[in-house]
Write an enzyme that holds these catalytic residues in place. Structure first.
Site, PDB file in Angstrom:
ATOM      1  N   ASP A 242     -92.044  82.555 -33.583  1.00 17.15           N
ATOM      2  CA  ASP A 242     -91.890  81.572 -32.603  1.00 17.15           C
ATOM      3  C   ASP A 242     -93.576  80.790 -32.456  1.00 17.15           C
ATOM      4  O   ASP A 242     -93.302  79.747 -31.950  1.00 17.15           O
ATOM      5  CB  ASP A 242     -91.540  82.371 -31.239  1.00 17.15           C
ATOM      6  CG  ASP A 242     -90.238  82.790 -31.267  1.00 17.15           C
ATOM      7  OD1 ASP A 242     -89.296  82.406 -32.160  1.00 17.15           O
ATOM      8  OD2 ASP A 242     -89.836  83.550 -30.300  1.00 17.15           O
TER       9      ASP A 242
ATOM     10  N   ARG B 127     -86.316  92.850 -21.121  1.00 18.17           N
ATOM     11  CA  ARG B 127     -86.178  94.128 -21.079  1.00 18.17           C
ATOM     12  C   ARG B 127     -86.245  94.595 -19.640  1.00 18.17           C
ATOM     13  O   ARG B 127     -85.725  95.782 -19.319  1.00 18.17           O
ATOM     14  CB  ARG B 127     -87.558  94.489 -21.791  1.00 18.17           C
ATOM     15  CG  ARG B 127     -87.398  94.421 -23.384  1.00 18.17           C
ATOM     16  CD  ARG B 127     -88.627  94.281 -24.184  1.00 18.17           C
ATOM     17  NE  ARG B 127     -88.635  94.219 -25.495  1.00 18.17           N
ATOM     18  CZ  ARG B 127     -88.271  93.222 -26.221  1.00 18.17           C
ATOM     19  NH1 ARG B 127     -87.810  91.837 -25.499  1.00 18.17           N
ATOM     20  NH2 ARG B 127     -88.312  93.444 -27.576  1.00 18.17           N
TER      21      ARG B 127
ATOM     22  N   ARG C 186     -85.400  76.296 -39.105  1.00 18.59           N
ATOM     23  CA  ARG C 186     -86.493  75.630 -38.745  1.00 18.59           C
ATOM     24  C   ARG C 186     -87.396  75.360 -39.722  1.00 18.59           C
ATOM     25  O   ARG C 186     -88.309  74.192 -39.534  1.00 18.59           O
ATOM     26  CB  ARG C 186     -87.423  76.788 -37.759  1.00 18.59           C
ATOM     27  CG  ARG C 186     -86.790  76.922 -36.489  1.00 18.59           C
ATOM     28  CD  ARG C 186     -87.473  77.711 -35.354  1.00 18.59           C
ATOM     29  NE  ARG C 186     -86.882  77.923 -34.255  1.00 18.59           N
ATOM     30  CZ  ARG C 186     -87.171  78.776 -33.212  1.00 18.59           C
ATOM     31  NH1 ARG C 186     -88.098  79.557 -33.473  1.00 18.59           N
ATOM     32  NH2 ARG C 186     -86.518  78.516 -32.026  1.00 18.59           N
TER      33      ARG C 186
ATOM     34  N   LYS D 102     -82.863  81.012 -37.043  1.00 14.57           N
ATOM     35  CA  LYS D 102     -83.206  80.723 -35.519  1.00 14.57           C
ATOM     36  C   LYS D 102     -82.117  79.828 -35.072  1.00 14.57           C
ATOM     37  O   LYS D 102     -81.131  79.591 -35.546  1.00 14.57           O
ATOM     38  CB  LYS D 102     -84.733  80.376 -35.363  1.00 14.57           C
ATOM     39  CG  LYS D 102     -85.558  81.268 -35.749  1.00 14.57           C
ATOM     40  CD  LYS D 102     -85.808  82.659 -34.764  1.00 14.57           C
ATOM     41  CE  LYS D 102     -86.996  83.557 -35.129  1.00 14.57           C
ATOM     42  NZ  LYS D 102     -87.068  84.535 -33.952  1.00 14.57           N
TER      43      LYS D 102
END
Length: 427
Positions: A298, A25, A329, A325
């Site tokens: 995460d 960002r 996962r 992802k």
């Protein structure tokens, strides 16, 4: 490169890398402000380099020296070009609307797992706002000029779609409105809004609706980039397993994965704050947990590995986003746990497992950086050596992971032997 980890005791202070979410960002905000700026960054991951190179392809001028990124201004971009995103979903999802807002024709090139991750939202949404998208395998060509108006977004897959538009729409002449249905990971949107406010960009929010005035101009951010809370989660796991770990620095902000620390505390991890350092104290007992993981996906892999050592059964629910992802996962975690003799299964887009510890064995990490790091820390307390495939994949988000691991006493050997596949076994 594969890695074999041996049981060991870790001790030391980890200097956490800079937040990958925030660096993405800050790079975009600095580019849009157009003013020279120095951004201190610890741990230049592959994802960050992809975003920086992508912004270079849009006309930004960057250099790197001594863990600092220097933004040196903007130049006239070429009319056409390519942006190689690697496996960085943030690079792809943030820069597509930005290229459209600038009216630049670009081909986005995706690698491996990124080419399999969803893009349907932009493919459905952007053509109604002046952007033509043409997909050919792992290549996506966009052309046209993004126009404002009303944008309705299904936020259940990712908040990155929202951030990409929030950062780009203020550049347009028209006003715009974003309505988010089924929002997820609101904390990541809050990070974006906080940075935009620092850059002088006005966004009016009412619940899950965002009103963006057109014709706004960015100023250079004044905020510094905080440490990466998602990478801290692997060291929280280490503390939970009885290793003597200090994290530096450790502050407070809206990163979603800071919420995972509360779950580690519920499992028994104890904390001692020492100025800007957080000391992790081992628990008296590791307790099983019931976790809803939709807000901090995460942070789930290290939490699941921690639960493998708990005294009892743990349940992790609302993990549908883990399917899309760098690997699936849910499958990767359960296969790995089963290979290490943990009773684990997938149930209703979640994981149920019985704690008791890890044995030695083989784990195929599917080139997923977070799988490598979670299983590496867990392996330090296994009853035998644990071999992991794709050890080099940590470069995607935490390039210094193995250096930090070894500096604190972690025992690992790197080699090129293949790790065999395994199938999920139902309980």
């Amino acid at each position: 490169m594969n890695a074999t980890i041996f049981p060991s005791q870790l001790k030391g202070t980890v200097k956490l890398p800079s937040s990958k979410s925030l660096v993405h960002r800050h790079l975009i905000a600095s580019f849009l402000a157009g003013e020279k700026r120095e951004i201190p960054v610890r741990g230049l991951s592959q994802d960050i380099l992809h975003t920086m190179k992508g912004l270079y392809a849009l006309g930004g001028d960057f250099s790197i020296k001594d863990e600092k990124i220097f933004f040196r201004g903007r130049r006239t971009p070429s009319e056409e070009g390519e942006i190689f995103c690697g496996e960085s979903a943030s690079t792809l999802r943030f820069l597509i609307p930005l290229a459209g807002a600038l009216g630049l024709k670009r081909v986005f090139v995706m690698e491996d797992s990124l080419a399999r991750r969803p893009l349907k939202l932009y493919e459905k949404l952007l053509p109604a706002h002046g952007i033509k998208l043409q997909r050919d395998g792992n290549r996506l060509e966009i052309s046209g000029k993004l126009t404002g108006g009303n944008f309705c977004i299904d936020g259940s897959e990712s908040s990155q779609w929202v951030t990409g538009l929030l950062m780009s729409l203020p550049l347009l002449q028209e006003n715009s409105e974003i309505v988010v249905e089924n929002p997820s990971s609101q904390n990541y949107i809050d990070l974006t809004l906080e940075l935009l406010g620092d850059c002088g960009i006005a966004i009016h929010r009412a619940e899950n609706e965002y009103e963006i005035l057109g014709g706004q101009a960015y100023r250079s951010p004044t905020q510094t980039v905080a440490e990466d809370a998602s990478q801290a989660c692997f060291w929280f796991l280490a503390g939970l397993l009885g290793h003597d770990i200090r994290l530096s620095p450790w502050g407070e902000d809206a990163q979603a994965d800071r919420k995972a620390l509360k779950v580690f505390e519920t499992m028994g991890l104890r904390l001692k704050r020492e100025e800007k350092t957080l000391r992790l104290l081992s628990p008296r007992v590791i307790r099983p947990v019931k976790v809803f993981g939709d807000e901090f996906p995460d942070g789930i892999p290290p939490l699941v590995l921690g639960a493998a050592f708990a005294k009892g059964q743990s349940r992790f629910q609302k993990l549908h986003r883990l399917r899309i992802k760098e690997s699936d996962r849910l499958e990767t975690l359960v296969k790995g746990l089963q290979n290490l003799k943990v009773k684990a299964d997938i149930q209703e887009e979640g994981i149920i497992l019985q704690g008791g510890g890890l044995s030695g064995g083989l784990v195929h990490t599917q080139k997923d950086h977070r799988m490598v790091m979670a299983f590496a820390i867990g392996a330090t307390k296994a009853t035998g050596s644990v071999s992991l495939s794709d050890g080099e994949s940590v470069k995607k988000s935490y390039p210094d992971f193995w250096r930090d691991f070894q500096a604190m006493g972690g025992k690992v050997i790197f080699h090129e032997e293949k790790v065999k596949e395994s199938k999920v076994l139902n309980l």
